[in-house]
Design an enzyme around this catalytic site. Structure first.
Site, PDB file in Angstrom:
ATOM      1  N   GLU A   1      -0.566  -7.048  -3.073  1.00 56.05           N
ATOM      2  CA  GLU A   1      -0.543  -5.662  -3.539  1.00 56.05           C
ATOM      3  C   GLU A   1      -1.423  -5.535  -4.777  1.00 56.05           C
ATOM      4  O   GLU A   1      -0.955  -5.764  -5.895  1.00 56.05           O
ATOM      5  CB  GLU A   1       0.884  -5.254  -3.911  1.00 56.05           C
ATOM      6  CG  GLU A   1       1.810  -5.081  -2.748  1.00 56.05           C
ATOM      7  CD  GLU A   1       3.019  -4.244  -3.151  1.00 56.05           C
ATOM      8  OE1 GLU A   1       3.243  -3.213  -2.530  1.00 56.05           O
ATOM      9  OE2 GLU A   1       3.712  -4.626  -4.105  1.00 56.05           O
TER      10      GLU A   1
ATOM     11  N   GLY B   1       4.970   1.392   0.398  1.00 59.52           N
ATOM     12  CA  GLY B   1       5.630   1.841  -0.823  1.00 59.52           C
ATOM     13  C   GLY B   1       5.971   3.319  -0.782  1.00 59.52           C
ATOM     14  O   GLY B   1       6.877   3.753  -0.060  1.00 59.52           O
ATOM     15  N   GLY B   2       5.190   4.117  -1.521  1.00 62.85           N
ATOM     16  CA  GLY B   2       5.465   5.554  -1.665  1.00 62.85           C
ATOM     17  C   GLY B   2       5.583   6.289  -0.347  1.00 62.85           C
ATOM     18  O   GLY B   2       6.436   7.181  -0.197  1.00 62.85           O
TER      19      GLY B   2
ATOM     20  N   GLY C   1      -0.279   3.492  -5.373  1.00 59.29           N
ATOM     21  CA  GLY C   1      -0.092   4.897  -5.743  1.00 59.29           C
ATOM     22  C   GLY C   1      -1.359   5.674  -6.041  1.00 59.29           C
ATOM     23  O   GLY C   1      -1.306   6.842  -6.396  1.00 59.29           O
TER      24      GLY C   1
ATOM     25  N   SER D   1      -1.039   1.691  -1.456  1.00 63.51           N
ATOM     26  CA  SER D   1      -1.555   2.968  -0.941  1.00 63.51           C
ATOM     27  C   SER D   1      -1.736   2.993   0.569  1.00 63.51           C
ATOM     28  O   SER D   1      -2.634   3.656   1.094  1.00 63.51           O
ATOM     29  CB  SER D   1      -2.875   3.342  -1.625  1.00 63.51           C
ATOM     30  OG  SER D   1      -2.635   3.684  -2.969  1.00 63.51           O
TER      31      SER D   1
ATOM     32  N   HIS E   1       7.482  -7.899  -7.523  1.00 59.60           N
ATOM     33  CA  HIS E   1       6.771  -6.624  -7.383  1.00 59.60           C
ATOM     34  C   HIS E   1       6.092  -6.265  -8.698  1.00 59.60           C
ATOM     35  O   HIS E   1       6.603  -6.558  -9.783  1.00 59.60           O
ATOM     36  CB  HIS E   1       7.742  -5.514  -6.960  1.00 59.60           C
ATOM     37  CG  HIS E   1       7.036  -4.290  -6.484  1.00 59.60           C
ATOM     38  ND1 HIS E   1       6.580  -3.324  -7.352  1.00 59.60           N
ATOM     39  CD2 HIS E   1       6.678  -3.894  -5.241  1.00 59.60           C
ATOM     40  CE1 HIS E   1       5.984  -2.374  -6.654  1.00 59.60           C
ATOM     41  NE2 HIS E   1       6.024  -2.695  -5.375  1.00 59.60           N
TER      42      HIS E   1
END
Length: 196
Positions: A120, A178-179, A126, A157, A52
């Site tokens: 990614e 992710g987030g 993000g 994102s 990552h």
């Protein structure tokens, strides 16, 4: 820390549980605070994320990532292998060279059957900004060609507003969220929009 209870809870479902990282050694030794791939397998993990961008930025090298992938595969885990370029690399137009290097070194002498690649782009994570569809299509085609047709996920994102556009990119095999996965409602909405 939630792998054991989650894997027990989901035992009779189609959902499998993974870990976010592992130590490069699958032997037990003086690796204080580290969790190796055997331990992850023992507590019910089926997957592990390796390479990552956060770990790469903290100093994880391609060689170390390669060791982690080999360790995870030896322990019977499936690997989600993350690759991606930074904003400065994108601006210098060296994305393909960076991805090619990450694939070659990360998958050096690796049996690729149980490896899924997650593209990614670091500049996207993000930020809310995602690659244009045609750019993403070409990049994923390039990755599949370099890695000899491994499945490729997209991460960076991914959210409820862009998932419908992203799923139209025909060569994406899935998503690494992710987030947006930190909030149950957002995550569930993404899942629903992916399959509806």
């Amino acid at each position: 820390t939630l792998i054991r209870p989650m894997s027990k809870k989901l035992k009779k479902s189609n959902i499998e549980v993974g870990a976010q990282n592992c130590h490069e050694k699958d032997s037990y030794g003086p690796f204080t605070g580290s969790v190796n791939s055997k331990m992850l397998k023992n507590v019910g993990a089926k997957y592990v994320i390796v390479g990552h961008s956060e770990n790469r930025q903290a100093g994880e090298t391609d060689k170390l990532i390669n060791q982690k992938i080999k360790s995870a595969l030896r322990s019977g885990l499936k690997v989600i292998f993350c690759i991606g370029e930074t904003l400065s690399q994108k601006r210098k137009k060296i994305t393909k060279q960076i991805l090619s290097k990450q694939i070659k070194l990360g998958l050096n002498k690796v049996q690729k059957k149980n490896v899924i690649i997650a593209y990614e782009p670091v500049w996207s994570i993000g930020t809310g900004i995602i690659p244009k569809s045609d750019e993403l299509l070409k990049t994923i085609d390039f990755i599949k060609n370099e890695a000899k047709n491994n499945k490729v996920l997209y991460g960076g994102s991914v959210n409820t507003n862009n998932i419908r556009d992203l799923k139209l990119v025909r060569n994406i095999d899935g998503f690494l969220i992710g987030g947006a996965s930190q909030e149950a409602k957002k995550f569930i909405d993404i899942i629903k929009k992916t399959y509806n």
